[in-house]
Scaffold this motif. Structure first.
Motif: not given
Ligand SMILES: Cc1cc2nc3c(=O)[nH]c(=O)nc-3n(C[C@H](O)[C@H](O)[C@H](O)COP(=O)(O)OP(=O)(O)OC[C@H]3O[C@@H](n4cnc5c(N)ncnc54)[C@H](O)[C@@H]3O)c2cc1C
Ligand code: FES
Ligand code: FES
Lengths: 264, 160
Positions: B103-108, B126-146
């Motif tokens: 659900f969050c993927t297109p926004g991310m 810089e990646v964390i800052e850029a994604l800071s307005g996007n919430i993910c309820r599933c992944t725990g964020y680490e895979p998204i940052i990677q």
């Protein structure tokens, strides 16, 4: 929701349209469209103006004029406003900063209004078509204000005299526990000759910490020097309680964070 | 309710629509135009699922009125792949398991795309800052940052 939006080329025409019952001005929409999405029926129509001066930043002779429609992102990236970048970046995440305007921030209720806290410490002047109002008076009367804000103006602070701190629990973009901005003038021996300190979340809108300012004047920025200011920091405050922090907590931690800002 | 005309370029195609005045861009994209890649999560500006790129800037389509986008250039995630080949960000999100419910993927991806457009080799912060307005309820964020860091690396390898 569906709200009719009227767009005007001039602020004058937009001001006239804003007189209609239920009309609100549309800045970036981050609060007013959000309210409409949430079902706020007090908003029945939106008005905006595309007058170019609303979107320009002018820095000349040490004075700054920021049009009310200028976004936080534009302030944060402006080469001559580096001193204010931290305060502009404190507002929301990247998408919010691309939309949130300086005009809208003046109306944002606590826990929002982080940039307005900076403007209060800078003793900004708020401009409308009718004239100019010192920001402190503007903020006190903002609920009854019906005129479109066109600009904010202030003297560019000298390097190092302006400081800003936002305290939040979620990094990097959580909502404020509190925010603090200060403009401190110091004599060559380091003694504070004048101090303006503004606080966010310590009332329903940004407020000046007058007692702390007075206690700091004539003192040096050392642990002992700032102690009376920290003791007076909470004078006159009535912090908000929200899911981020209680009023009690905000009052407890204010002196700690003010101390960090002053000793930074 | 008054209908107003709005014209913009969406993922390279000209769009001309009549919308109810006050309609959000999210509503216009999903329900009028049929681009369902921006998701409506909160409609409050908090989740970032509706993020799109308007004239090069990341914006929240749930808080943007469609009629203010007249003449704009808008990009959404559905326009990223070319000739059936996924964009490096889409590929990296799949390869690093950065998508669970999706659900969050297109926004991310839109938030990450703006970052990489301006900063091709971002730091982790810089990646964390850029994604800071996007919430993910599933992944725990680490895979998204990677995923974003992986896409940045693959971009720079392609450029080399
Ligand atoms: C997810 C999220 C996170 C946020 N985080 C922060 C944060 O960290 N810090 C913070 O300070 N704020 C935050 N905000 C609040 C908001 O984004 C900002 O305060 C922003 O600056 C408001 O500006 P705007 O232009 O979007 O206001 P709008 O929503 O357009 O307007 C807000 C109010 O001000 C009035 N108004 C706007 N411009 C003018 C004008 N020129 N003249 C007269 N009246 C005007 C409107 O009529 C309306 O009543 C956040 C909001 C969201 C949704
Ligand atoms: S739907 Fe727009 S930010 Fe959540
Ligand atoms: S993958 Fe489910 S919300 Fe992010």
């Amino acid at each position: 929701m569906a709200l009719a939006l009227q767009t005007f080329a001039t602020v004058k025409d937009a001001n006239a349209a804003l007189k209609a019952q239920g009309s609100r001005y549309l800045g970036g929409g981050t609060l007013v469209v959000r309210a409409a999405n949430e079902g706020d029926v007090s908003v029945s129509g939106l008005v905006r103006s595309t007058e170019p001066s609303l979107s320009t930043i002018v820095v000349a002779g040490g004075k700054v004029r920021i049009g009310a429609s200028v976004t936080m992102a534009a302030i944060a990236s402006h080469p001559e406003l580096g001193a204010l970048a931290k305060a502009a970046r404190a507002v929301g995440g990247p998408a919010i900063r691309n939309m949130a305007t300086v005009g809208g921030n003046l109306f944002a209720p606590a826990p929002y209004g982080d940039f307005a806290v900076a403007l209060l410490a800078l003793d900004a002047i708020v401009g409308t078509d009718d004239g100019e109002t010192p920001i402190e008076i503007f903020l006190a009367k903002r609920d009854g204000s019906r005129a479109i804000v066109t600009s904010v103006s202030f003297t560019l602070p000298k390097a190092d005299s302006f400081r800003f701190l936002k305290v939040s629990r979620v990094k990097p973009k959580g909502v404020s526990v509190l925010s603090i901005a200060s403009v401190l003038e110091r004599s060559p021996d380091g003694i504070v000759s004048s101090a303006r300190i503004a606080l966010g979340c310590m009332a329903d809108r940004p407020m000046r910490a007058r007692a702390a300012e007075k206690a700091l004047t004539g003192r040096s920025l050392t642990k002992d020097g700032i102690a009376p200011a920290l003791a007076a920091a909470s004078d006159g405050t009535s912090p908000i309680t929200d899911p981020i922090a209680s009023a009690w907590y905000r009052n407890e931690v204010l002196p700690v964070h003010l101390g960090r800002l002053l000793l930074a | 309710m008054a209908k107003v005309p709005v014209q913009f370029t969406l993922n390279g195609s000209e769009k001309a629509e009549f919308v109810d005045s006050g309609t959000t861009l999210l509503h216009a994209l999903r329900d009028k135009i049929g681009d369902t890649s921006p998701k409506g999560g909160c409609h409050q500006g908090t989740c970032g699922a509706c993020s799109v790129i308007i004239d090069g800037e990341l914006r929240l389509s749930c808080l943007t009125l469609a009629e203010t986008c007249n003449g704009a250039t808008i990009s959404t995630t559905s326009g990223l792949s070319e000739s059936g080949v996924l964009h490096p960000l889409q590929r990296a999100f799949l390869d690093t398991f950065a998508t669970q419910c999706g659900f969050c993927t297109p926004g991310m991806i839109m938030a990450a795309k703006v970052l990489l457009d301006h900063t091709p080799n971002p730091s982790r912060d810089e990646v964390i800052e850029a994604l800071s307005g996007n919430i993910c309820r599933c992944t725990g964020y680490e895979p998204i940052i990677q995923a974003v860091l992986t896409a940045a690396r693959s971009n720079s390898q392609n450029a080399a």
